[in-house]
Design an enzyme around this catalytic site. Structure first.
Site, PDB file in Angstrom:
ATOM      1  N   HIS A  66     -35.591  -7.028 -42.375  1.00  0.00           N
ATOM      2  CA  HIS A  66     -34.663  -6.661 -42.955  1.00  0.00           C
ATOM      3  C   HIS A  66     -34.756  -6.576 -44.528  1.00  0.00           C
ATOM      4  O   HIS A  66     -34.383  -6.283 -45.670  1.00  0.00           O
ATOM      5  CB  HIS A  66     -33.303  -7.255 -42.480  1.00  0.00           C
ATOM      6  CG  HIS A  66     -32.286  -6.367 -43.324  1.00  0.00           C
ATOM      7  ND1 HIS A  66     -32.124  -5.901 -44.152  1.00  0.00           N
ATOM      8  CD2 HIS A  66     -31.000  -5.919 -41.676  1.00  0.00           C
ATOM      9  CE1 HIS A  66     -30.901  -5.790 -44.134  1.00  0.00           C
ATOM     10  NE2 HIS A  66     -30.105  -5.140 -42.819  1.00  0.00           N
TER      11      HIS A  66
ATOM     12  N   ARG B 245     -33.760   1.163 -43.470  1.00  0.00           N
ATOM     13  CA  ARG B 245     -33.150   2.072 -43.848  1.00  0.00           C
ATOM     14  C   ARG B 245     -33.154   3.183 -44.529  1.00  0.00           C
ATOM     15  O   ARG B 245     -33.859   2.488 -46.111  1.00  0.00           O
ATOM     16  CB  ARG B 245     -31.924   2.340 -43.939  1.00  0.00           C
ATOM     17  CG  ARG B 245     -30.808   1.183 -42.770  1.00  0.00           C
ATOM     18  CD  ARG B 245     -29.477   1.221 -43.271  1.00  0.00           C
ATOM     19  NE  ARG B 245     -28.766  -0.237 -41.915  1.00  0.00           N
ATOM     20  CZ  ARG B 245     -28.738  -0.008 -41.072  1.00  0.00           C
ATOM     21  NH1 ARG B 245     -28.527   1.203 -40.434  1.00  0.00           N
ATOM     22  NH2 ARG B 245     -28.044  -0.592 -39.904  1.00  0.00           N
TER      23      ARG B 245
ATOM     24  N   ASN C 266     -15.757   0.551 -37.997  1.00  0.00           N
ATOM     25  CA  ASN C 266     -16.435  -0.575 -37.895  1.00  0.00           C
ATOM     26  C   ASN C 266     -15.847  -1.332 -36.390  1.00  0.00           C
ATOM     27  O   ASN C 266     -17.230  -1.858 -35.145  1.00  0.00           O
ATOM     28  CB  ASN C 266     -15.916  -1.689 -39.107  1.00  0.00           C
ATOM     29  CG  ASN C 266     -16.199  -1.605 -39.947  1.00  0.00           C
ATOM     30  OD1 ASN C 266     -17.631  -0.967 -40.153  1.00  0.00           O
ATOM     31  ND2 ASN C 266     -15.882  -2.553 -41.096  1.00  0.00           N
TER      32      ASN C 266
ATOM     33  N   ARG D  75     -30.802  -0.572 -36.586  1.00  0.00           N
ATOM     34  CA  ARG D  75     -29.596   0.340 -35.258  1.00  0.00           C
ATOM     35  C   ARG D  75     -28.681   1.459 -36.610  1.00  0.00           C
ATOM     36  O   ARG D  75     -28.238   1.898 -37.227  1.00  0.00           O
ATOM     37  CB  ARG D  75     -28.696  -0.988 -34.783  1.00  0.00           C
ATOM     38  CG  ARG D  75     -28.137  -0.114 -33.797  1.00  0.00           C
ATOM     39  CD  ARG D  75     -26.683  -1.324 -33.681  1.00  0.00           C
ATOM     40  NE  ARG D  75     -27.501  -3.208 -33.577  1.00  0.00           N
ATOM     41  CZ  ARG D  75     -27.920  -3.080 -31.643  1.00  0.00           C
ATOM     42  NH1 ARG D  75     -27.620  -2.356 -31.316  1.00  0.00           N
ATOM     43  NH2 ARG D  75     -28.072  -4.186 -31.772  1.00  0.00           N
TER      44      ARG D  75
END
Length: 410
Positions: free
Chosen positions: A404, A343, A9, A374
Site C-alpha cells: 500500500h 490503485r 460502505n 480490492r
C-alpha cells in the site's frame, strides 16, 4: 452523498466481512474471534440484527433530504406522484425508449433462474397464469441511465427501476400481476488469489501465471454465493419467499426499504445543477497549489537535488509529482525509475504514460503494481500489458502481503 457513502460502505462490509464469516462458518464454526469471543454464527446474528436497525434510519434520512432538496428545485418523484403531463412524458419514454430494450425472464420449470450480478438493480414481478404463480425478472438496460429527467426548468426526475415497476403489466402482458419490487443482491467477494495457488512452492510464480490466477479469482467472485437481498417495497413482499428460496438465503439476510437500494446515481445529479444550486448545495471547488505557484518556473529535478520537499495532498497538486516524473522520463541523466502503484485512478493515467515514455526511451523502469487492490484488480491488470510492451519490468506484489506504500526512486 452521505447516504450513498453509507450504502456503499455497508455493501463492501457485507461483501468482505460477512462473506468471510459465512466462509468461516463452513470450515471453522466453533472458532471464536479474539475480541468479543463470538463464533462466526454469533457474529453474523449480531450483524444481521444491527443492520436491520440501520435501514429505517437510512430510509428516514433519504426522504428527509429529498424534501429539503425540493426547496432548491431538485425533486425525486414516484410515478404515482406525477402530474398528468409529466406522466404522459414518462409513459411515452417507457414505450419508445425503455420497453424495446427490456429482456424479461420468466422463472419456471422450462426457464432456469438467471445469474444475477452483484449490486445490479433488477425489477421482479410475481405473476399468475392459469392460477399458477411464477416469477418474472427484468434487468435494467445498460444503455439507459437510471435518472429520467422530466421536462421543465426544475431538476425533476424519476428512477428507471420505478418506471419499469410501474408499467410492469406492459412487460408481462399475458400475466396477472400479484406483486412487484425493485431488488438487488450482494454476493460474497471474499476471495484471495493467494488461496488459489501454492504461493510457497519452490521458484514461486511468474507474472503471467499470477495474472491468470487473478483473472480466475475475479471470475469466481462474480459467481460466489449471494449473502444479502434488498428489496425496494413497502411492507412484506410476496416476492421475498420466491427469491430467498432461489438464492438460498435466510429471512434474516433480507432487508426491505422504500428508498432506492442502490444510490450511486446521486453523483451524476450535480452535472444538471444550475449555478445557484451548485453554490447552495456543493462544496466550493478547491484548487490545489501547483508547482509553478509553489516553486516558480524551475526544474523539479534540480530543486529536489538541492533540498528536501514535503508535499501535502490534497492541498498540493498531484501534478507536482507528475512534473518530477515527466522530467525524469525525459532526462539524459536518469538511468532508472522505480515506483509502487496501488490503485490506478484517473489522476494516475499521466503517471503511467510517463513511465511508458521513460521505458521506451531506454530507461530501466520497474513498477510494483499491486494487483490485489480490492475491487480495482481489473483496472490495475489492464495496465500490465501496456507497461510490459514498453519494456517496463513489472512486479505484482508479494505473496501474503498487500503493498500500500507509495514509493518512487529516481
Amino acid at each position: 452523498k452521505f447516504v450513498e457513502i453509507f450504502t456503499s460502505n455497508l455493501d463492501e462490509f457485507y461483501m468482505v466481512r460477512v462473506g468471510s464469516l459465512l466462509d468461516m462458518e463452513e470450515v471453522e464454526p466453533e472458532t471464536k474471534e479474539n475480541k468479543g469471543l463470538m463464533t462466526p454464527r454469533e457474529q453474523l446474528e449480531k450483524i444481521f440484527a444491527t443492520t436491520a436497525k440501520l435501514y429505517p434510519k437510512r430510509e428516514e434520512l433519504f426522504f428527509k433530504l429529498n424534501e429539503l432538496l425540493k426547496d432548491y428545485g431538485i425533486c425525486h418523484y414516484q410515478v404515482d406522484d406525477l402530474e398528468d403531463e409529466q406522466e404522459e412524458f414518462v409513459e411515452a419514454y417507457f414505450t419508445e425508449q425503455v420497453l424495446p430494450l427490456l429482456s424479461p425472464q420468466i422463472i419456471d420449470s422450462h426457464h432456469p433462474f438467471p445469474h444475477l450480478d452483484n449490486k445490479r438493480v433488477y425489477v421482479a414481478a410475481l405473476l399468475k397464469y392459469n392460477r399458477v404463480p411464477t416469477l418474472g425478472i427484468i434487468s435494467l438496460p445498460d444503455k439507459l441511465g437510471r435518472v429520467i429527467r422530466l421536462p421543465g426548468k426544475k431538476l425533476e426526475y424519476v428512477l428507471l427501476e420505478d418506471v419499469i415497476a410501474h408499467y410492469v403489466e406492459r412487460v408481462f402482458s399475458t400475466y396477472a400481476i400479484i406483486d412487484r419490487a425493485a431488488f438487488t443482491i450482494t454476493r460474497n467477494a471474499d476471495i484471495d488469489v493467494d488461496d488459489l495457488v501454492d504461493v510457497d512452492r519452490e521458484g514461486g510464480l511468474d507474472l503471467d501465471e499470477y495474472l491468470e490466477n487473478m483473472k480466475r479469482a475475479i471470475k469466481m467472485r462474480r459467481n460466489l454465493a449471494p449473502l444479502r437481498l434488498e428489496l425496494q417495497t413497502s411492507g412484506d413482499s410476496l416476492i421475498t419467499p420466491y427469491l430467498t428460496k432461489r438464492l438460498n438465503i435466510s429471512p434474516e439476510q433480507v432487508f426491505v426499504t422504500t428508498a432506492p437500494v442502490v444510490l450511486n446515481y446521486v453523483y451524476g445529479l450535480e452535472d444538471s445543477f444550475n449555478e445557484e444550486q451548485k453554490k447552495a448545495l456543493c462544496y466550493k471547488p478547491f484548487t490545489p497549489v501547483t508547482a509553478e505557484e509553489k516553486f516558480g518556473d524551475v526544474s523539479m529535478m534540480e530543486l529536489v537535488n538541492k533540498q528536501e520537499i514535503l508535499l501535502k495532498y490534497p492541498y498540493d497538486d498531484f501534478g507536482i509529482l507528475l512534473k518530477l516524473v515527466k522530467e525524469a522520463a525525459n532526462s539524459d541523466d536518469v538511468t532508472s525509475i522505480k515506483l509502487t502503484v496501488y490503485r490506478i485512478g484517473r489522476g494516475h493515467v499521466k503517471l503511467m504514460n510517463y513511465l511508458i515514455m521513460a521505458a521506451e526511451s531506454g530507461k530501466d523502469v520497474t513498477v510494483l503494481l499491486e494487483i490485489k487492490a480490492r475491487f480495482d484488480e481489473e483496472n490495475n491488470m489492464a495496465w500490465v500489458e501496456s507497461l510490459r510492451q514498453a519494456g517496463c519490468k513489472i512486479l505484482y506484489g508479494f505473496e501474503r502481503y498487500k503493498v500500500h506504500a507509495k514509493v518512487c526512486l529516481i
